[in-house]
Motif scaffolding. Sequence first.
Motif, PDB file in Angstrom:
ATOM      1  N   VAL A 111      32.078   4.489  -7.836  1.00  0.00           N
ATOM      2  CA  VAL A 111      30.793   3.410  -8.060  1.00  0.00           C
ATOM      3  C   VAL A 111      30.491   3.181  -6.367  1.00  0.00           C
ATOM      4  O   VAL A 111      29.331   2.804  -6.091  1.00  0.00           O
ATOM      5  CB  VAL A 111      31.331   2.136  -8.640  1.00  0.00           C
ATOM      6  CG1 VAL A 111      30.186   1.016  -8.523  1.00  0.00           C
ATOM      7  CG2 VAL A 111      31.609   2.354 -10.090  1.00  0.00           C
ATOM      8  N   CYS A 170      38.217   1.767  -5.812  1.00  0.00           N
ATOM      9  CA  CYS A 170      37.608   2.302  -6.991  1.00  0.00           C
ATOM     10  C   CYS A 170      38.039   3.594  -7.696  1.00  0.00           C
ATOM     11  O   CYS A 170      37.888   4.450  -6.755  1.00  0.00           O
ATOM     12  CB  CYS A 170      36.084   2.277  -6.532  1.00  0.00           C
ATOM     13  SG  CYS A 170      35.071   2.863  -7.647  1.00  0.00           S
ATOM     14  N   SER A 217      29.305  -8.177  -9.408  1.00  0.00           N
ATOM     15  CA  SER A 217      28.246  -8.289  -8.334  1.00  0.00           C
ATOM     16  C   SER A 217      28.541  -9.513  -7.657  1.00  0.00           C
ATOM     17  O   SER A 217      29.662 -10.263  -7.714  1.00  0.00           O
ATOM     18  CB  SER A 217      26.992  -8.562  -9.060  1.00  0.00           C
ATOM     19  OG  SER A 217      25.924  -8.903  -7.975  1.00  0.00           O
ATOM     20  N   THR A 221      28.774  -7.305 -15.627  1.00  0.00           N
ATOM     21  CA  THR A 221      28.554  -6.463 -14.571  1.00  0.00           C
ATOM     22  C   THR A 221      29.588  -7.065 -13.228  1.00  0.00           C
ATOM     23  O   THR A 221      29.967  -8.264 -13.482  1.00  0.00           O
ATOM     24  CB  THR A 221      27.157  -6.237 -13.720  1.00  0.00           C
ATOM     25  OG1 THR A 221      26.663  -7.779 -13.472  1.00  0.00           O
ATOM     26  CG2 THR A 221      26.156  -5.640 -15.041  1.00  0.00           C
ATOM     27  N   ARG A 271      26.564   1.525  -3.523  1.00  0.00           N
ATOM     28  CA  ARG A 271      27.154   1.159  -4.943  1.00  0.00           C
ATOM     29  C   ARG A 271      26.398   1.694  -6.043  1.00  0.00           C
ATOM     30  O   ARG A 271      24.995   1.496  -6.031  1.00  0.00           O
ATOM     31  CB  ARG A 271      27.204  -0.294  -5.174  1.00  0.00           C
ATOM     32  CG  ARG A 271      28.339  -1.067  -4.117  1.00  0.00           C
ATOM     33  CD  ARG A 271      28.200  -2.390  -4.245  1.00  0.00           C
ATOM     34  NE  ARG A 271      26.786  -2.853  -3.825  1.00  0.00           N
ATOM     35  CZ  ARG A 271      26.378  -3.215  -2.267  1.00  0.00           C
ATOM     36  NH1 ARG A 271      27.243  -2.853  -1.598  1.00  0.00           N
ATOM     37  NH2 ARG A 271      25.205  -3.650  -2.203  1.00  0.00           N
ATOM     38  N   ASP A 272      26.810   2.398  -7.039  1.00  0.00           N
ATOM     39  CA  ASP A 272      25.968   2.917  -8.109  1.00  0.00           C
ATOM     40  C   ASP A 272      26.833   2.331  -9.197  1.00  0.00           C
ATOM     41  O   ASP A 272      27.855   3.096  -9.916  1.00  0.00           O
ATOM     42  CB  ASP A 272      26.244   4.445  -8.325  1.00  0.00           C
ATOM     43  CG  ASP A 272      25.217   5.027  -9.358  1.00  0.00           C
ATOM     44  OD1 ASP A 272      24.985   4.141 -10.329  1.00  0.00           O
ATOM     45  OD2 ASP A 272      25.061   6.207  -9.438  1.00  0.00           O
ATOM     46  N   TYR A 273      26.514   1.179  -9.693  1.00  0.00           N
ATOM     47  CA  TYR A 273      27.274   0.414 -10.926  1.00  0.00           C
ATOM     48  C   TYR A 273      27.011   1.055 -12.339  1.00  0.00           C
ATOM     49  O   TYR A 273      27.643   0.730 -13.549  1.00  0.00           O
ATOM     50  CB  TYR A 273      26.852  -1.061 -11.021  1.00  0.00           C
ATOM     51  CG  TYR A 273      27.597  -1.750  -9.800  1.00  0.00           C
ATOM     52  CD1 TYR A 273      28.966  -1.910 -10.118  1.00  0.00           C
ATOM     53  CD2 TYR A 273      27.004  -2.354  -9.149  1.00  0.00           C
ATOM     54  CE1 TYR A 273      29.640  -2.707  -8.991  1.00  0.00           C
ATOM     55  CE2 TYR A 273      27.670  -3.060  -7.907  1.00  0.00           C
ATOM     56  CZ  TYR A 273      28.984  -3.120  -7.988  1.00  0.00           C
ATOM     57  OH  TYR A 273      29.721  -4.016  -7.258  1.00  0.00           O
ATOM     58  N   ASN A 274      26.127   2.217 -12.648  1.00  0.00           N
ATOM     59  CA  ASN A 274      26.036   2.791 -13.651  1.00  0.00           C
ATOM     60  C   ASN A 274      27.476   3.752 -13.990  1.00  0.00           C
ATOM     61  O   ASN A 274      27.775   4.268 -14.913  1.00  0.00           O
ATOM     62  CB  ASN A 274      25.105   3.925 -13.616  1.00  0.00           C
ATOM     63  CG  ASN A 274      23.631   3.238 -13.363  1.00  0.00           C
ATOM     64  OD1 ASN A 274      23.073   2.780 -14.264  1.00  0.00           O
ATOM     65  ND2 ASN A 274      22.883   3.619 -12.045  1.00  0.00           N
ATOM     66  N   CYS A 283      30.256   2.368 -13.367  1.00  0.00           N
ATOM     67  CA  CYS A 283      31.410   1.185 -13.458  1.00  0.00           C
ATOM     68  C   CYS A 283      32.133   1.244 -14.992  1.00  0.00           C
ATOM     69  O   CYS A 283      31.315   1.040 -15.933  1.00  0.00           O
ATOM     70  CB  CYS A 283      30.745  -0.147 -13.257  1.00  0.00           C
ATOM     71  SG  CYS A 283      32.030  -1.500 -13.009  1.00  0.00           S
TER      72      CYS A 283
END
Length: 989
Positions: A233, A229, A207, A205, A171-174, A176
């Motif tokens: 993400v 998604c 999580s 966020t 996961r790369d929540y940057n 999101c």
Amino acid sequence: MSSEKSTMIIDGKEIEFSEGDTVLDVAKKAGIYIPTLCHVEGLTPYGGCRLCTVKVLGDRKPFQTACSSPARQGMEIVTKDDELQEMRRELMQMILSEHPNACLVCAHKDTCEKLQDSRDKAGRVFGCFTCPNKEICEIRDIVDYLEIEEMTYDFEYKNLPLERNDPFFERDYNLCILCGKCVRICNELRGIGAINFMNRGHDTTISTGGDLPHINTDCQFCGACVDICPTGVLTPKNTKWAIRDNPVKTSCGYCNIGCGFTFYSMKGELMETVPDKEEFNQGQGCVLGRFCTVEFNNSRDRIKTPHIKTDKHGLVPESDWDKILEIVKKELKKYKPNEIGVLASPDLTNESAYALKRFADVVLKTKNIGTITNGDAIPCGFKKLNTTTRDLGKLQNSEVLLVINANIQDTHPVLLIDLKKVKDNGGQVIALSSQNTDLPDVTSRWVDETYKLSPDKIVAKIKQFNNTENVSILLGQPYSTAIVDAIVSIGANVIPLRSRANLEGVYKIIPEPETNILNKIQNGEIKALYTTERINPEIAKKLEFLLLQDIFPSNTSRLADVVLPTTTFAESSGTLTNAALSKRKLNAACKAPVLSKPDWKIISDLSTVMGTALSYSSVDNIAKSAENVELKNSDSNENIAGMTGIDFNANLYTYRGESISQQVTELERLKIYRKHGPSALTEEKKEEKDENARFKVVECVEIVPNMFKLVVEDPLIAKKAKPGNFAIIMTTEKSERIPITISDWNPTENTITLYFQERGYSTKELSQVNAGDHLFSLVGPLGNDIEIKNWGTVLLGGGCYGQGAIYPVAKAAKEQGNKVIILLEGRNKALIYLRDEFEKLADEVIYVTADGSLGFKGTACGKAATGVQEVLKTQKIDWAFFVGCKVMMAESCEATEQDSIPTVVSLNTIMLDGTGMCGACRLSVKIDGKTVTRFACVDGPAFNGHIIDWEELINRANLLDLQETEVYQSHVCRALSKHNAESHKEEEL
């Protein structure tokens, strides 16, 4: 009830609709596009992104979200006009202010699309060409629809850490945008609730509770969040970079639900498996079908060629099918029909099972044929269960759903959706068990009542629902004939949960369990066996001749006299019969490895050699005959013990007798972790300190997204390095070699500094070293030096990863008395590094960013008149040096060539192992009017940029795309397969 249809007007077009439809539903059915990023079909309206806002003419509330507004008779809707588009642009720009957007608004993007087919396999996604979702990105479609070319809001990169420690996906929540799709699909549809919105406001966020790893939660790793998604993400680890080419609609072959899937391939190799939204499973699957199929199917351990046992060498490969079938014929002819046995795998297609039955009947003339059931209770009431209603679609609308001796969370996890839907629809879920075990937590939350009863009391409990109109049953094991009779008596819709994918279909064709055949082998009555799945080795030892058709080596294959390589369900065509007695279609989605053949083809070819040709030319040819198979009365009155086990146990999952976790490392990890806890995966053995260890890592830190600064102790390189040199690194003994430009060196401290970009699996591995670690190998300085003189005014351009590579040349140029102009290019200001160093060193630093966040808006060169072109308008340049992507270097060289400026480029980035052996860094240059081949690692890495055939170089960029994609499947570089060959020899079958 009125027969008149309700109608509404959308964009001037009158459209019929059904009660319960939303405006968005009606528009979709009419083929009218309305942008949305948060809508999930089948879930409750959400209206979070507001992009689907439309105008409702004449309404007191003219602006409404289409996804949450019910369609009404006579409504008049406008979906697109200047006012709506401007409103949506504003909303979209706000969304993009926290999502990397430089590529989306870059004036150079059309050129990139034409010239850069492959994607940089980076860790963090900071643009379209580092994004695994590039081809299926919803944001790109909406930006194009809204014609957004400029960003009015500053982009804020949150710089959240990548989450890579869980199995199957990272996961790369940057990236999101907080659309909530993953949260809603996990909570509302799957009913798991492993993730949710955390914190508030700007700090919101997505999580898990307490930011725990997913492996520590109820997450079932079904992949629903990954597939829903819209921004990339969440991405699957082993198929992250697979391009979704060559789609084939087929079915999963791991369990007897038979979910519909779309399989994708590249050059004949399976690349990705995604649940089919148009099938009955409506885009939902489980961990096996979604994440395990590719690695399992493509395992290097596959049996790829026929093998035959010899007295001297044991099993040896034989590439001549005709020869090996002649040997099989000779051996089988030694035995009488009653001395030969045949066993069918429950994973065969119906067509292969029918061909095997015909082979036994017509060619071998033996009655000793059975189906491998592995203790499944299928003989118990088989014919009676075939007369009942068997409808997966009816489960979710059941008034009462009985779960009998079933642990679907472990055996058939996709059915958890149905349990939740029964509850959502007001139904009742009751669990009946004759075992003294508890249901897992996720299953228990959807169960209203749980009873632990004797088999007789289970029968009585079933009969209590005789007057209930809509009863469905998930029938696990063990069960008895009495339980079957009770199910039939109340007219329930029943779904028997089998241990294998096509047990229903194979058993209908060959309605005898393997028990009789195995007993006859034990007693010496059967001396030769033809089996399409492995058997107990102790029984196999009693045979005089064993012919095995299989896909992986096993203890049985090591005892076999002949082993024939067959195909998996991903490589096969035909049908499987699922729990609802529906014929699920298989379509071959990829090539079989080397000399493997489908089971039916092997059987047909062998029949021809044996002298009684079945003459099957295709599965369709067999299917017509197989359809006429009559259901024989094979019901057993025994209370047969079948599948058991409430604890998570990945060994439940097998295909052709091979444990799927044996071939899928992440499934094995999940199994161990969930059963024994994290301590089971912790290596207790500590590496002994090596007094002679070299190449100590002083620092390894990510300085900007995907760009790492690596400082290593190496006195030799530190004393001898010169501008333009590179070093070759091996992170571990089994790593591939990585050539990296040496950017700085300090002879006093005996260190060298290298800047590298995570761009592929090997650099990902290197990025994970820590200060104090030791690299396995570091060789250098290599490559030809770049001659630096006092030319006058020099221009050095660094694009993306090239910024660090130009640094030593810039230092040397300044020391020689040149006026130094530095041009730094990046998609966004967050990607520009060494700014302070260059500002102190250079006479002038020019910045160019694709989104205009720093300096000029545009690229180093190209259609946007910025970068190199802008410099040449105002400066007389005497010498130039560029390092960056091939497109940047090619276009920069084109610009300087027009003014006859001597220009050098470094092609370090096209090297593979830097030793001159692989040929991957081959290029063509023009010397004295002739085209000459050169190699970057031997002849460079620096070259005159005006003599390079850039078109050829750019076109070769995708040459190793398949191999680079394959690396992620097994988390081991395929280039190392030779290194490990000794442990994977097929002679060890």
